[in-house]
Scaffold this active site. Structure first.
Site, PDB file in Angstrom:
ATOM      1  CD  GLU A 265      -3.187   4.401   6.430  1.00 23.42           C
ATOM      2  OE1 GLU A 265      -2.504   3.636   4.927  1.00 23.42           O
ATOM      3  OE2 GLU A 265      -3.092   5.597   6.294  1.00 23.42           O
ATOM      4  CB  CYS A 299      -2.145   6.953   2.859  1.00 23.74           C
ATOM      5  SG  CYS A 299      -3.835   7.106   3.727  1.00 23.74           S
TER       6      CYS A 299
END
Length: 513
Positions: A265, A299
């Site tokens: 990720e 993110c």
């Protein structure tokens, strides 16, 4: 509640050991210390002695003993252990949420929300423990049954970053645990105390259930010593890593070199499209939260706002007004909406990005200041920036991990906006605001958003745990949390059983002896 009260209640010492196999802690003190500095005040909270290679091997020895035991525990029983961990997290939600805020700097509401996310994933994992399904397939051969099933994979290495210091661990560790895996957690060095707190919260559950040491492990140390060893270690079949794209590329190459598995990720450069059919009363608050929440250090933070020319000026004015009303300051004060960046290095990166924007022809429409004076002594507070750019500015291709929102015009149909939206290397989260059904469905279609997450009339951040979380392209691939993401933590096996008295071969092959 004072920080000292939080630390005492969570059993955080002024100096803490950097490795644990569950209830036991390492004793290494000669590898240097990590000082945890609160970005709220700039003051130290506590320190952690870095783990050594010997500590790492001690943990891996415990892992080698624990996994054969843990994988034999029935999955629903493993789920009950996770249920008990969820109950402990409920008891400690306020304390742990406050520590997240003190150490990382996100707002208290976001700190509490992060712990709630851990609780939610524990509940999800409990149900999952009774649903680790395989499937039966029809065989082409008579008197044969064919099916697939899933077995525990082994040790899972979880490497997390500073912006979600505890939730990302839970996405991986609690799912992996019900799957029968054991976990080695390496948290970010900027936020080690929250990880120690989680380990100590779980200790009562480990003792009460007489679990072997080595099911839930913690190792805090440098990337060069501990991180690299985890990447290279063939005893860890799966590495789940959250971090920058550059770090992910390095890690993926290392793990692939030993034919290991990864969940990555990585960078997000998330875009939101505002068509001329957008409901701005709904869109503007969502955009502001998505761009400035966690001081732009998610993110999934909104980085790019792609706005139809017909409404561009209205959007700019609405955002300027909203940004001008933001309250910036101590995130433990719930009247403040924006807290600090993680450290002064992040502030320096913020200022450098704004300099590059100016050099590339962009215009700062609002904000962009580094705040000083009373309440801002840590040097980590900034005013979130609104920036007018064209999509061909090189910096737009990058993930600027700071509260900077790029405003980009588009003309014509939603297809033109989608071209701009997809024209970056990253592919994590995305959104469109429109009241036009056709525009929404195009965005969600195969010719629409190329991201792992695509939303309509909500922002890019704040994903629920029930959906699989992850992205495409340089975001790395792989999924965490909900849906069928659990399959990555298990090894898949196809089984065929012949319950007849003949031996027919597949594809009609004849073989006689």
């Amino acid at each position: 509640m004072k920080l000292s009260d939080v630390l005492e209640a969570l059993k955080i010492e002024p100096k803490n050991m950097g490795s644990s196999t569950g209830t036991l802690w390492g004793r290494t003190t000669d590898q240097g210390e990590i000082i945890s500095i609160s970005p709220i005040t700039g003051d130290p909270i506590g320190s952690v002695f870095r783990a050594s290679q010997n500590d790492y091997e001690w943990i891996m020895d415990a892992v080698g003993v624990a996994f054969p035991i843990w994988r034999q525990v029935p999955a629903p029983r493993r789920g009950d252990i996770v249920r008990q961990i969820g109950l402990k997290l409920r008891e400690h939600k306020v304390l742990l949420g406050r520590l997240v805020t003190f150490e990382m700097g996100k707002s208290l509401q976001e700190g509490l929300g992060e712990v709630q996310e851990m609780i939610d994933i524990a509940d999800f994992a409990v149900g999952l423990s009774r649903q680790l399904y395989g499937f039966t397939m029809p065989s082409e051969r008579p008197d044969h049954r064919m099916y697939d099933q899933y077995h525990p994979l082994g040790a899972v290495g979880v490497i997390t970053t500073f912006n979600f210091p505890v939730a990302v661990w839970s996405w991986n560790a609690l799912i992996a645990a019900v799957c029968g895996d054991v976990v080695i957690w390496k948290p970010a060095s900027k936020v080690p105390l929250t990880a120690i707190a989680v380990q100590k919260i779980m200790a009562d559950v480990i003792r009460k259930n007489d679990l072997p040491e080595g099911v839930f492990n913690l190792v805090i140390g440098s990337g060069a010593v501990i991180g690299e060893r985890m990447l290279e270690d063939s005893r860890i079949p799966l590495i789940s890593l959250t971090g920058s794209t550059d770090v992910g590329k390095h890690a993926a190459a290392k793990v692939a070199g030993r034919l290991g598995k990864t969940i990555m990720e990585l960078g997000g450069n998330n875009g939101v499209i505002l068509t001329e059919n957008a409901n701005l009363e709904m869109a503007v608050p969502a955009i502001v939260f998505g761009a400035v929440g966690t001081a732009g250090q998610r993110c999934t933070s909104i980085r790019r706002l792609i706005v139809h020319d017909a409404i561009y000026d209205r959007v700019v004015q609405a955002l300027k007004k909203a940004y001008g009303a933001l309250k910036i300051g101590d995130p433990t004060d719930e009247t403040n909406q924006v807290g600090p960046l993680i450290d002064r290095g992040a502030v320096k990166d913020f200022a450098s990005a704004l300099d590059r924007i100016r050099e590339q022809g962009g215009k700062i429409l609002f904000g962009g200041r580094i705040l000083t004076g009373p309440g801002y002594e840590s040097g980590c507070y900034v005013t979130p920036a609104l920036v007018a750019v064209t999509h061909d500015c090189p910096i737009v291709q990058e993930e600027t991990f700071a509260p900077i929102l790029y405003l980009i015009r588009y003309v014509g149909s939603v297809d033109n906006a989608i071209v701009l939206h997809n024209a970056v290397p990253q592919g994590l989260s995305s959104a469109i605001f429109t009241r036009n059904l056709s525009e929404a469905e195009i965005f969600l279609s195969a010719r629409g958003s190329d991201c792992g997450i695509a939303n309509v009339n909500i922002g890019t951040s704040g994903a629920e745990i029930g959906g699989a979380f992850g992205g495409e392209k340089e975001t790395g691939g792989g999924r965490e949390s909900g849906s069928d993401a659990w399959k990555a933590y298990m090894r898949r096996q196809t089984n065929t059983i012949n319950y007849g008295n003949e031996l027919p071969l597949a594809q009609g092959i004849k073989f006689e002896i």
